[in-house]
Structure formats: structure tokens, C-alpha cells
Design an enzyme around this catalytic site. Structure first.
Site, PDB file in Angstrom:
ATOM      1  N   ARG A  29       0.831  -1.213   0.000  1.00  0.00           N
ATOM      2  CA  ARG A  29       0.000   0.000   0.000  1.00  0.00           C
ATOM      3  C   ARG A  29       0.861   1.257   0.000  1.00  0.00           C
ATOM      4  NH1 ARG A  29      -2.862  -4.095   1.729  1.00  0.00           N
ATOM      5  NH2 ARG A  29      -5.151  -4.073   1.827  1.00  0.00           N
ATOM      6  N   GLY A  92      -0.986 -11.903  -5.370  1.00  0.00           N
ATOM      7  CA  GLY A  92      -2.385 -11.547  -5.594  1.00  0.00           C
ATOM      8  C   GLY A  92      -2.670 -10.113  -5.178  1.00  0.00           C
ATOM      9  N   ARG A 120      -5.684 -18.251  -9.600  1.00  0.00           N
ATOM     10  CA  ARG A 120      -6.518 -17.642  -8.551  1.00  0.00           C
ATOM     11  C   ARG A 120      -7.673 -16.831  -9.139  1.00  0.00           C
ATOM     12  NH1 ARG A 120      -2.356 -15.227  -4.266  1.00  0.00           N
ATOM     13  NH2 ARG A 120      -4.302 -14.840  -3.157  1.00  0.00           N
ATOM     14  N   SER A 164     -13.077  -9.056   1.723  1.00  0.00           N
ATOM     15  CA  SER A 164     -11.739  -9.029   1.117  1.00  0.00           C
ATOM     16  C   SER A 164     -11.144  -7.628   1.085  1.00  0.00           C
ATOM     17  CB  SER A 164     -11.813  -9.594  -0.309  1.00  0.00           C
ATOM     18  OG  SER A 164     -10.629  -9.266  -1.006  1.00  0.00           O
ATOM     19  N   GLN A 166      -8.367  -6.865  -0.272  1.00  0.00           N
ATOM     20  CA  GLN A 166      -7.810  -6.605  -1.594  1.00  0.00           C
ATOM     21  C   GLN A 166      -8.858  -6.014  -2.519  1.00  0.00           C
ATOM     22  OE1 GLN A 166      -6.019 -10.214  -3.048  1.00  0.00           O
ATOM     23  NE2 GLN A 166      -4.415 -10.196  -1.509  1.00  0.00           N
ATOM     24  N   ASP A 311      -4.816 -15.554   7.042  1.00  0.00           N
ATOM     25  CA  ASP A 311      -3.498 -15.959   6.546  1.00  0.00           C
ATOM     26  C   ASP A 311      -2.763 -16.867   7.541  1.00  0.00           C
ATOM     27  OD1 ASP A 311      -3.947 -14.498   4.259  1.00  0.00           O
ATOM     28  OD2 ASP A 311      -2.679 -12.807   4.820  1.00  0.00           O
ATOM     29  N   LYS A 338      -6.229 -19.037  -2.156  1.00  0.00           N
ATOM     30  CA  LYS A 338      -4.946 -18.411  -1.815  1.00  0.00           C
ATOM     31  C   LYS A 338      -3.810 -18.993  -2.677  1.00  0.00           C
ATOM     32  CE  LYS A 338      -6.676 -15.595   1.126  1.00  0.00           C
ATOM     33  NZ  LYS A 338      -6.674 -14.158   0.825  1.00  0.00           N
ATOM     34  N   ARG A 342      -5.490 -23.784   0.462  1.00  0.00           N
ATOM     35  CA  ARG A 342      -4.931 -23.933   1.815  1.00  0.00           C
ATOM     36  C   ARG A 342      -5.755 -24.827   2.726  1.00  0.00           C
ATOM     37  NH1 ARG A 342      -2.468 -17.866   2.822  1.00  0.00           N
ATOM     38  NH2 ARG A 342      -0.614 -18.203   1.536  1.00  0.00           N
TER      39      ARG A 342
END
Ligand code: S3P
Length: 424
Positions: A29, A92, A120, A164, A166, A311, A338, A342
Site C-alpha cells: 500500500r 495476488g 486464482r 476481502s 484486496q 493468513d 490463496k 490452503r
């Protein structure tokens, strides 16, 4: 690339104070915010991982100069059309954030990445960017490469169905370039780094606990010192949690509540954890996490706690193998999207080290069996699986970690620094 590594075990408790490299989410960021601003930004302590270099490379292709934490940009309005594809590597976050940032630029560009990133899901970007007026095309499978045709954007309101950060950030970066304010809402639990920064520089406001209004306009050049990465700290905290007699402090890490789900989970499991804020930066708390070993018991992880620990769920799968009873993780379907699936890779890791774990409809369950055993872990090219396997190895080893070098995506010197806990 084959780079197997045999790691562990190490004996005795871990004690003392350590630091970890700069936070990955905040480093991405800071680079993007600095590159959107016109002028010179200075960022200290950028994360050292390959993912951060991917963001720097993509920004350089747009005409931004980046060297050792100094970002010199003509401002987003003067970004150049890139000459070739924008390669986001394994990251990602790079792909999704940059898709938002370039959505308002008047050129066509293609974002792509390595074979893991190309698997993804990217179709989720289409709705949030198209509602603002950009055009986004994914491959037939809804994956990268994606082509963005940037346009002049119009303000819009959107509710995103998943928590999310993102996607929220991609929308916000595009919305900064629109003709009027926009709003983004989603389920709770997301890391709100972008919202806190944009608020701190006067470009938006949280209108409810989850709805953020973006007020369009330019960003100022920034001067920041990136705090340590709590997702990296989590590996060390987990070692303290499974190693009797440990008392370990990690200093100078981001304490954003959207990042500390693992602390809440470990507390529920019986680890004694103290979190202390020592400073604030752009509305973000920064401070220390001190973890003391305690008897571990299984727990339930669901709802926004799952999002806040997302995560760290593979790592918590390892810790759960050392707890009494069952740990059940649900509402974690996003884990399948991910760097690897995962849910599958965590269950495979735990079972290949002699533990008991199984997939469930929206997550996985681990039954504590008093610990793990030596073995080999296939990491599926996923840094967090490799690093979680190394944590297991410290107590259960030796563990052969396949493709261990993938840890460099977030923390290149991870194995050395983990081992150093027993040398100091
Ligand atoms: C990130 C957001 C999370 C997280 C990823 C980094 C970010 O992804 O899993 O590692 O920096 O915004 P989602 O927003 O897709 O949940």
C-alpha cells in the site's frame, strides 16, 4: 525449482525480544499510495519479500522511479501506458491493487503472474471496477491474465459479498479517480489499512463499521516507517505457543485488529498473550506482542474471527495438533483461493507429519494428538505452508520441506531467523 530443505528439531524454550521484517500488506500500500502521489515519497522498512518487489516492478513499468524506499512519481494522472504485460509474480495483492489503480487511466493494460497466480479467482474484480466505468476482462476461467481498459470513472456504491481487503482496496484506489464520492461495503473482519490511510489523508471516512466512503482527489506524497509484519510475527509466536517454558516478545509490529485474529485464537487455546500499543501511524496501532507458553486446548474459529486470522489458519492447524481436543475452523472457503488451496494443503501438511486433520465443508478440523512427528511436507509452492511446516519442525523435526525457498515470497531469511531464536 527444487529446493528441499530439512529443518529442525531445536530443543528448549524460546525467550527474549525480536523484530520481524516490514509488513507485506502495508508495504504494497505504501508503494502504491506513494506512486499515485505526485512528488517524492520516503518509505522506511519496506518488506523484503518477492511480492513487494513485484509491486515495485509493476509501478516502474508505469513510469514511477523506485529505489531503496524512495518513490519518485509524476503522479497517477501522468502514469505511462506500459510497454508489455504487467507481471505480478506470485502476488495476488499486487494484481488486485494495481487493477484498481490503473482502472481510471486512459490505456489498456494486461496484468498477469506466475502459474499459481494464474489459477486464482479474478472475476471478483469485474463487478467493483465495472460499476465505476472501467472495463475488465479475465480469461475464460475467470483468472489472470486480465485486461483492463481504463476510462474516466464515475462514483458508485457497491456491496462486496466477501470480506476481502484486496477487493475493497482495488475499488477504493479506482474510486479516488472518480467524478464524485463512492462507497464500499462488505462483511466485517477485513484488514482496514487502506481505509485508515485514506481517512488520515482526508480522502474518506468509515460511515458504519464496514461501509467506507471514498472522496476522490489526489494523494499527498508520504513519509512512513512500515511496522513489522504480524503475519510473520505469528510464526514466532506459534513456536512460543507450542514450546514449553517459552516467553517471547515481538517488537514494533502492526497491531491492526484485522491482522490479530491469530492472537485471539491462541488466547482461546491457552497461550498467555499480551499486546501493547506503543505508537500510532496513519491511524494504525503499532506495538509489541508478548507470548508465554501455556497448556493448549482446541477451539472453534468461525465468522469474522476466521477472516481476521485468515493468513494464519495453516499455522494454527499446526498449533492445533499440539492442543488437547479438537479445533474446528469454519467459514474459511476463501482459503481455497490463496497461493495454494490452503484447506487441502494444510490438512495434507498436518497428516503427513502424523497428525489427524480432515477437510470440512467450509474449512478443516484438527484433532490434537499431543504433537507432530518427523516427515516430509509438500508445500504446493505456498510460502505460508512452507513456513508453517518449519514451525512444526522446530518441535517435531526433522521435517523435509519441499520447495522451501518459496518462503522468500514474504520473508527471505525466515529459516535463519527462526533458528536464531535458539542461538541468542
Ligand atoms: C491482503 C488481504 C487478504 C490476505 C492477503 C493480503 C491485503 O486477502 O489474505 O494475504 O494486503 O489486502 P483478501 O483480501 O483476498 O482476503
Amino acid at each position: 525449482m527444487t529446493d528441499d530443505r530439512t529443518f529442525g528439531p531445536f530443543s528448549g524454550p524460546v525467550r527474549g525480544s525480536v523484530t520481524v521484517p516490514g509488513d507485506k500488506s502495508l508495504s504494497h500500500r505504501a508503494l502504491v499510495f506513494g506512486a499515485m502521489a505526485e512528488g517524492e515519497s520516503h518509505i522506511e522498512g519496506l518488506g523484503p519479500g518477492a511480492d513487494i518487489e513485484s509491486t515495485s516492478q509493476v509501478l516502474r513499468s508505469l513510469g514511477v522511479e523506485i529505489a531503496e524506499g524512495t518513490v519518485v512519481s509524476p503522479g497517477i494522472a501522468a502514469w505511462q501506458a506500459p510497454e508489455g504485460d504487467l507481471d505480478c509474480g506470485n502476488s495476488g495483492t499486487t494484481l488486485r491493487l494495481m487493477a484498481g489503480a490503473i482502472a481510471g487511466r486512459p490505456f489498456v493494460s494486461t496484468l498477469t503472474g506466475d502459474s499459481s497466480l494464474q489459477r486464482r479467482p479474478m472475476r471478483r474484480l469485474v463487478g467493483p471496477l465495472e460499476v465505476l466505468g472501467a472495463s475488465v476482462e479475465t480469461s475464460g476461467e475467470g483468472t489472470a491474465p486480465i485486461e483492463i481498459s481504463g476510462r474516466s470513472l464515475r462514483g458508485a456504491d457497491i456491496a462486496i459479498p466477501m470480506a476481502s481487503a484486496q477487493l475493497r482496496t482495488a475499488f477504493s484506489l479506482a474510486a479516488l479517480q472518480a467524478d464524485r464520492p463512492s462507497r464500499v461495503d462488505s462483511p466485517p473482519g477485513f484488514r482496514d489499512h487502506t481505509e485508515r490511510y485514506l481517512h488520515a489523508v482526508g480522502r474518506g471516512e468509515m460511515e458504519t463499521p464496514t461501509r467506507f466512503r471514498i472522496d476522490p482527489g489526489p494523494l499527498p506524497p508520504l513519509r512512513s516507517a512500515v511496522p513489522g509484519d504480524p503475519s510473520s510475527a505469528a510464526f514466532l509466536v506459534a513456536v512460543a505457543a507450542i514450546t514449553p517454558g517459552s516467553d517471547l516478545t515481538i517488537e514494533g509490529v502492526s497491531l491492526n485488529p484485522g491482522r490479530l485474529g491469530f492472537v485471539d485464537v491462541l488466547r482461546q487455546m491457552g497461550t498467555d498473550i499480551e499486546v501493547t500499543t506503543t505508537e500510532m501511524q496513519f491511524g494504525e496501532p503499532i506495538g509489541t506482542i508478548r507470548a508465554r507458553h501455556g497448556q493448549l486446548r482446541g477451539c472453534r474459529i468461525s465468522g469474522d474471527l476466521t477472516v481476521r486470522a485468515l493468513d494464519e489458519l495453516p499455522l494454527l492447524g499446526v498449533v492445533a495438533a499440539y492442543a488437547d481436543g479438537e479445533t474446528r475452523i469454519s467459514n474459511a472457503g476463501e482459503l481455497r483461493a490463496k497461493e495454494s488451496d490452503r484447506i487441502a494443503s494444510t490438512v495434507a501438511m498436518v497428516t503427513s507429519l502424523g497428525g489427524q486433520a480432515r477437510e470440512t465443508a467450509s474449512g478443516f478440523t484438527v484433532i490434537g494428538t499431543g504433537g507432530l512427528e518427523p516427515g516430509r511436507v509438500e508445500t504446493d509452492h505456498d510460502h505460508r505452508i512452507a513456513m508453517s511446516a518449519a514451525v512444526a519442525a522446530t518441535a517435531a523435526g526433522p521435517v523435509e520441506i519441499a520447495d522451501a525457498a518459496v518462503a522468500a515470497v514474504s520473508w527471505p531469511s525466515f529459516y535463519e531467523e527462526l533458528e536464531a531464536l535458539w542461538l541468542s
